[in-house]
Design a protein around this motif. Structure first.
Motif, PDB file in Angstrom:
ATOM      1  N   ALA A 115      20.042  63.563  97.962  1.00  0.00           N
ATOM      2  CA  ALA A 115      21.086  64.569  98.148  1.00  0.00           C
ATOM      3  C   ALA A 115      21.357  64.799  99.635  1.00  0.00           C
ATOM      4  O   ALA A 115      22.512  64.917 100.054  1.00  0.00           O
ATOM      5  CB  ALA A 115      20.675  65.877  97.471  1.00  0.00           C
ATOM      6  N   ILE A 116      20.304  64.859 100.428  1.00  0.00           N
ATOM      7  CA  ILE A 116      20.459  65.058 101.871  1.00  0.00           C
ATOM      8  C   ILE A 116      21.194  63.874 102.493  1.00  0.00           C
ATOM      9  O   ILE A 116      22.097  64.051 103.337  1.00  0.00           O
ATOM     10  CB  ILE A 116      19.084  65.253 102.527  1.00  0.00           C
ATOM     11  CG1 ILE A 116      18.466  66.581 102.062  1.00  0.00           C
ATOM     12  CG2 ILE A 116      19.188  65.216 104.049  1.00  0.00           C
ATOM     13  CD1 ILE A 116      17.016  66.755 102.453  1.00  0.00           C
ATOM     14  N   ASP A 117      20.833  62.678 102.081  1.00  0.00           N
ATOM     15  CA  ASP A 117      21.495  61.477 102.612  1.00  0.00           C
ATOM     16  C   ASP A 117      22.980  61.484 102.267  1.00  0.00           C
ATOM     17  O   ASP A 117      23.820  61.067 103.069  1.00  0.00           O
ATOM     18  CB  ASP A 117      20.837  60.214 102.055  1.00  0.00           C
ATOM     19  CG  ASP A 117      19.453  59.979 102.621  1.00  0.00           C
ATOM     20  OD1 ASP A 117      19.110  60.613 103.643  1.00  0.00           O
ATOM     21  OD2 ASP A 117      18.700  59.178 102.037  1.00  0.00           O
ATOM     22  N   TYR A 118      23.304  61.967 101.058  1.00  0.00           N
ATOM     23  CA  TYR A 118      24.712  62.036 100.668  1.00  0.00           C
ATOM     24  C   TYR A 118      25.472  62.997 101.581  1.00  0.00           C
ATOM     25  O   TYR A 118      26.585  62.693 102.040  1.00  0.00           O
ATOM     26  CB  TYR A 118      24.832  62.487  99.219  1.00  0.00           C
ATOM     27  CG  TYR A 118      26.266  62.643  98.760  1.00  0.00           C
ATOM     28  CD1 TYR A 118      26.981  61.539  98.291  1.00  0.00           C
ATOM     29  CD2 TYR A 118      26.910  63.873  98.816  1.00  0.00           C
ATOM     30  CE1 TYR A 118      28.288  61.665  97.891  1.00  0.00           C
ATOM     31  CE2 TYR A 118      28.227  64.003  98.426  1.00  0.00           C
ATOM     32  CZ  TYR A 118      28.911  62.901  97.959  1.00  0.00           C
ATOM     33  OH  TYR A 118      30.215  63.033  97.577  1.00  0.00           O
ATOM     34  N   LEU A 119      24.891  64.156 101.854  1.00  0.00           N
ATOM     35  CA  LEU A 119      25.548  65.125 102.731  1.00  0.00           C
ATOM     36  C   LEU A 119      25.698  64.569 104.143  1.00  0.00           C
ATOM     37  O   LEU A 119      26.731  64.758 104.795  1.00  0.00           O
ATOM     38  CB  LEU A 119      24.764  66.435 102.764  1.00  0.00           C
ATOM     39  CG  LEU A 119      24.786  67.275 101.481  1.00  0.00           C
ATOM     40  CD1 LEU A 119      23.976  68.548 101.682  1.00  0.00           C
ATOM     41  CD2 LEU A 119      26.213  67.618 101.089  1.00  0.00           C
ATOM     42  N   LYS A 120      24.669  63.893 104.619  1.00  0.00           N
ATOM     43  CA  LYS A 120      24.744  63.296 105.957  1.00  0.00           C
ATOM     44  C   LYS A 120      25.840  62.247 106.013  1.00  0.00           C
ATOM     45  O   LYS A 120      26.583  62.140 106.986  1.00  0.00           O
ATOM     46  CB  LYS A 120      23.403  62.668 106.331  1.00  0.00           C
ATOM     47  CG  LYS A 120      22.312  63.659 106.696  1.00  0.00           C
ATOM     48  CD  LYS A 120      21.030  62.921 107.076  1.00  0.00           C
ATOM     49  CE  LYS A 120      19.931  63.883 107.475  1.00  0.00           C
ATOM     50  NZ  LYS A 120      18.669  63.169 107.798  1.00  0.00           N
ATOM     51  N   PHE A 121      25.913  61.452 104.962  1.00  0.00           N
ATOM     52  CA  PHE A 121      26.919  60.401 104.896  1.00  0.00           C
ATOM     53  C   PHE A 121      28.318  60.997 104.910  1.00  0.00           C
ATOM     54  O   PHE A 121      29.231  60.499 105.578  1.00  0.00           O
ATOM     55  CB  PHE A 121      26.690  59.566 103.634  1.00  0.00           C
ATOM     56  CG  PHE A 121      27.472  58.290 103.569  1.00  0.00           C
ATOM     57  CD1 PHE A 121      27.685  57.524 104.701  1.00  0.00           C
ATOM     58  CD2 PHE A 121      27.975  57.851 102.356  1.00  0.00           C
ATOM     59  CE1 PHE A 121      28.392  56.336 104.631  1.00  0.00           C
ATOM     60  CE2 PHE A 121      28.682  56.663 102.280  1.00  0.00           C
ATOM     61  CZ  PHE A 121      28.894  55.906 103.423  1.00  0.00           C
ATOM     62  N   SER A 122      28.478  62.109 104.187  1.00  0.00           N
ATOM     63  CA  SER A 122      29.776  62.765 104.114  1.00  0.00           C
ATOM     64  C   SER A 122      30.189  63.357 105.449  1.00  0.00           C
ATOM     65  O   SER A 122      31.371  63.464 105.764  1.00  0.00           O
ATOM     66  CB  SER A 122      29.750  63.869 103.042  1.00  0.00           C
ATOM     67  OG  SER A 122      29.469  63.329 101.781  1.00  0.00           O
ATOM     68  N   ALA A 123      29.194  63.790 106.228  1.00  0.00           N
ATOM     69  CA  ALA A 123      29.476  64.422 107.519  1.00  0.00           C
ATOM     70  C   ALA A 123      29.064  63.521 108.673  1.00  0.00           C
ATOM     71  O   ALA A 123      28.584  63.978 109.702  1.00  0.00           O
ATOM     72  CB  ALA A 123      28.740  65.762 107.605  1.00  0.00           C
ATOM     73  N   SER A 124      29.231  62.225 108.488  1.00  0.00           N
ATOM     74  CA  SER A 124      28.810  61.250 109.497  1.00  0.00           C
ATOM     75  C   SER A 124      29.689  61.304 110.731  1.00  0.00           C
ATOM     76  O   SER A 124      30.650  62.071 110.811  1.00  0.00           O
ATOM     77  CB  SER A 124      28.809  59.846 108.901  1.00  0.00           C
ATOM     78  OG  SER A 124      30.122  59.487 108.541  1.00  0.00           O
TER      79      SER A 124
END
Length: 225
Positions: A115-124
């Motif tokens: 989930a954290i990786d998804y958020l990071k990816f979205s806010a890259s």
């Protein structure tokens, strides 16, 4: 990155206590609250700030899948259940992960990290150049400049790019609420384009780059003036 904000809903008190313990040992997650009754978790003010839902599936009165269908679109979800037969349905709902009880700390941490990786990816680093979304069981990232238009079909949207079309489980209005700052404008009840891509505005249609003519609604036409 700030800790991901989460709630956990499960009608089994021991399960709640176990996940609370795991979260206390993980600085990357902030467990804002836990609930034995899923109906008590349907609080608009609370859900507004929650990024991750951790849900048991089999609960009396309101199942985890029904709960997920009631909350605002765009919330990340991890399902936890004692019954592995729900896995296919869970992934049909495009959840981040699916855990079978008993849940062990390493497996729980791995799910939260997804989930954290998804958020990071979205806010890259290229957040203003790319659009990130889930489609066909995959995380996709496309250049904004490659998007030609977005069309709504009730609970779904179709993102049309120069190379491919993607079907996404999301309402057109929810897409605009989340991505309006990226330059998207609504030109019709069923169509969204990037304002910079509009070539001309006619009486009943808009021409976008590439030559495509899309219908324009009178209300939205006034907003483009």
């Amino acid at each position: 990155m700030k800790p991901i904000k989460a709630i956990y809903v499960d009608d089994e008190a021991p399960a709640l206590e176990l996940i609370k313990k795991y979260c206390l040992d993980m600085p990357e997650i902030e467990l804002m609250d836990t609930f034995l009754d899923p109906r008590e978790a349907l609080d608009d003010l609370l859900l507004e700030s929650v990024e991750l839902l951790i849900l048991d599936i089999e609960m009396p009165g309101l199942s985890g899948t029904d709960f997920l269908a009631l909350v605002p679109k765009g919330k990340l979800c991890i399902f936890i259940t004692a019954d592995p037969t729900y896995a296919a349905k869970a992934f049909d709902m495009d959840v981040i992960d699916y855990l079978v009880k008993p849940v062990f700390p390493d497996r729980f941490k791995k799910a939260v990290q997804k989930a954290i990786d998804y958020l990071k990816f979205s806010a890259s680093e290229a957040e203003q150049s790319y659009l990130t979304f889930k489609s066909d069981y995959k995380l996709n990232r496309v250049l904004l400049d490659d998007i030609q238009w977005i069309e709504g079909f009730r609970e779904y949207i179709k993102i049309v790019t120069r190379f491919k079309q993607y079907l996404v489980l999301q309402r057109l209005s929810d897409f605009m609420n989340k991505n309006g700052e990226l330059g998207f404008v609504r030109i019709h009840k069923s169509y969204i384009v990037r304002k910079k891509d509009i070539v001309s505005i006619g009486a009943q249609s808009v021409q976008v780059k590439g030559g495509k003519q899309l219908p324009i609604g009178r209300t939205y036409k006034d907003l483009l003036k």
